[in-house]
Design an enzyme around this catalytic site. Structure first.
Site, mmCIF file in Angstrom:
data_model
loop_
_atom_site.group_PDB
_atom_site.id
_atom_site.type_symbol
_atom_site.label_atom_id
_atom_site.label_comp_id
_atom_site.label_asym_id
_atom_site.label_seq_id
_atom_site.Cartn_x
_atom_site.Cartn_y
_atom_site.Cartn_z
ATOM 1 N N CYS A 271 -31.430 -2.816 20.454
ATOM 2 C CA CYS A 271 -32.440 -1.902 20.972
ATOM 3 C C CYS A 271 -32.552 -0.644 20.133
ATOM 4 O O CYS A 271 -33.580 0.004 20.132
ATOM 5 C CB CYS A 271 -32.098 -1.535 22.403
ATOM 6 N N GLN B 245 -22.912 -7.994 29.615
ATOM 7 C CA GLN B 245 -22.076 -8.526 28.522
ATOM 8 C C GLN B 245 -20.829 -9.247 29.027
ATOM 9 O O GLN B 245 -20.238 -10.037 28.289
ATOM 10 C CB GLN B 245 -21.645 -7.395 27.581
ATOM 11 N N GLY C 238 -29.566 -13.959 31.906
ATOM 12 C CA GLY C 238 -29.404 -15.350 31.462
ATOM 13 C C GLY C 238 -29.178 -15.501 29.965
ATOM 14 O O GLY C 238 -28.353 -16.291 29.521
HETATM 15 C C1 LIG Z 1 -28.732 -7.046 26.937
HETATM 16 C C2 LIG Z 1 -28.245 -6.030 27.883
HETATM 17 C C3 LIG Z 1 -29.068 -5.529 28.895
HETATM 18 C C4 LIG Z 1 -30.504 -5.926 29.041
HETATM 19 O O1 LIG Z 1 -30.652 -7.250 29.505
HETATM 20 P P1 LIG Z 1 -32.050 -7.996 29.291
HETATM 21 O O2 LIG Z 1 -31.893 -9.281 30.037
HETATM 22 O O3 LIG Z 1 -32.204 -8.187 27.827
HETATM 23 O O4 LIG Z 1 -33.100 -7.123 29.875
HETATM 24 C C5 LIG Z 1 -28.541 -4.585 29.762
HETATM 25 N N1 LIG Z 1 -27.268 -4.175 29.652
HETATM 26 C C6 LIG Z 1 -26.448 -4.643 28.697
HETATM 27 C C7 LIG Z 1 -25.041 -4.157 28.635
HETATM 28 C C8 LIG Z 1 -26.904 -5.579 27.773
HETATM 29 O O5 LIG Z 1 -26.094 -6.019 26.815
#
Ligand SMILES: *Cc1c(COP(=O)(O)O)cnc(C)c1O
Length: 395
Positions: free
Chosen positions: A326, A180, A201
């Site tokens: 999620c 993030q 990405g």
């Molecule tokens: C979105 C997110 C992930 C997962 O990343 P993906 O590329 O969707 O697998 C992991 N950690 C945080 C803090 C996220 O916001």
């Protein structure tokens, strides 16, 4: 106004046109396998090298310390599982926090089943983990500290600098899930003493299904995906060249425009927060007022059930989220909101709105107007709210 008002940029972002343009030739024209020896493949290889430089530059890393993966979740899994494997002779203890993304928490739970011990540190009411608590949790067998750079639900930015100092002093590896924070706030792996960093990405206007793990030189973790010799033999699999090119371009743009974008986003976000808190009673802002991601607003509305609010917002074309992408679909309240001390019934009435520089003041005002009406309507149907108001009137 647009048909859809997109305020869920913590879940994913729109690929920028400049990013897409950069990616397109690598599907149909420069489609060679970057690992091949003939000249035709050199275009693809050069593009992967360039993307690695673009990503490295954004976090102050060396290019050879950037490893492309299939996203943030893979990077998190790799960092934790491979560290556990490589350092298990030294010890089997890992320190993390209770508010990590599930890519970290579920990996930790899996490691516990494999005989590792994990300390999940609590956070304060703003979502901040205490560096002193981290230091106190360190044991002779601690091999890894993993603390997210910024929380995906409430936007709180964690004290990475202090944690990095502690990790270094004790000779313990320090990993951060920066999915993030990467491209949203300045991050420097040297200044912060970070040994491993996960990024993705699609949270920075790049494509989905591509991410990176930064691994500091000297950290001896092995490959997680076995097969070919790609990524300095540490991550097998034919390179996702268009995705990698897109992530590189997105990282470059995020770096170049970080300040101007954030000025715009913070102004919109603060306007949103101010209006919501002022115009909707029995509302609280979750997370830290100051140390929070520029694009994040997270509220709890008392006497409201999050899912119904989201459905009604959706009917007005507004995309928001309750908890994280999620966990939506499950009825459990967010583990993050519980960790900052909110009771179940309040945590259930949460709304996360995450902005991008593409949003407008008009969109924000429309959203607040709709939200006000929705909350009034839902509270109007709530027996709990009715009791509460009656009680207030009697007092
Ligand atoms: C979105 C997110 C992930 C997962 O990343 P993906 O590329 O969707 O697998 C992991 N950690 C945080 C803090 C996220 O916001």
């Amino acid at each position: 106004m647009k048909e859809v008002i997109y305020l869920d940029n913590a879940a994913t972002t729109q690929v920028l046109p400049e990013v897409l343009q950069e990616m397109l030739p690598y599907f149909t024209e420069t489609f060679g396998n970057p690992s091949a020896v003939y000249t035709f493949a050199s275009g693809a290889k050069g593009a992967v090298d360039k993307a690695r430089e673009q990503v490295a530059k954004l976090i102050g890393a060396k290019t050879e310390e950037i490893y492309f993966t299939a996203g943030g979740s893979e990077s998190d899994n790799w960092a934790l599982k491979a560290t556990a494997e490589a350092y298990k002779e030294k010890g089997r203890h890992i320190i993390t926090t209770a508010i990590e993304h599930h890519a970290i928490l579920h990996t930790c739970q899996w490691l516990e089943q494999q005989g590792f011990e994990v300390t999940y540190l609590p956070v304060d009411e703003k979502g901040v983990v205490s560096p002193q608590e981290i230091e106190k949790a360190i044991r002779p067998d601690t091999i890894l500290i993993s603390v997210m750079a910024a929380n995906n639900e409430i936007g709180t930015i964690e004290p990475l600098k202090e944690i990095g100092v502690i990790a270094k002093e004790h000779g313990i590896l320090f990993h951060t899930d920066a999915v993030q924070a990467f491209g949203h706030i300045p991050l420097d792996v040297e200044a912060l003493n970070i040994d491993m960093l996960s990024a993705s990405g699609h949270k920075i206007h790049g494509p989905k299904g591509v991410g990176i793990l930064y691994i500091r030189k000297g950290v001896k973790i092995r490959s997680f995906v076995h097969g070919g010799a790609q990524e300095r033999k540490r991550r097998a699999g034919t390179h996702n060249v268009p995705g990698i090119v897109g992530m590189g371009k997105a990282a470059e743009l995020a770096g170049t425009h970080m300040q101007e974008n954030n000025e715009k986003i913070v102004a919109l976000r603060n306007h949103l927060i101010d209006r919501v808190l002022k115009e909707i009673p029995y509302t609280r802002l979750n997370g830290h007022e100051i140390n929070r991601l520029p694009n994040n607003a997270n509220f709890c509305f008392r006497f409201i059930e999050g899912e119904s609010m989201l459905i009604l917002l959706d009917q007005k074309g507004i995309c928001g989220s309750s908890g994280s992408a999620c966990t939506s679909g499950s009825l459990d309240p967010s583990h993050v909101l519980l960790a900052i001390g909110l009771p179940h019934e309040i945590a259930h009435g949460s709304l996360r709105l995450t902005l991008s520089e593409k949003n407008t003041l008009e969109e924000i005002d429309y959203t607040v107007d709709q939200l006000k009406a929705i909350i009034e309507r839902l509270r109007g149907m709530s027996p709990l709210y009715e009791d509460f108001i009656k009680k207030q009137e009697r007092e």
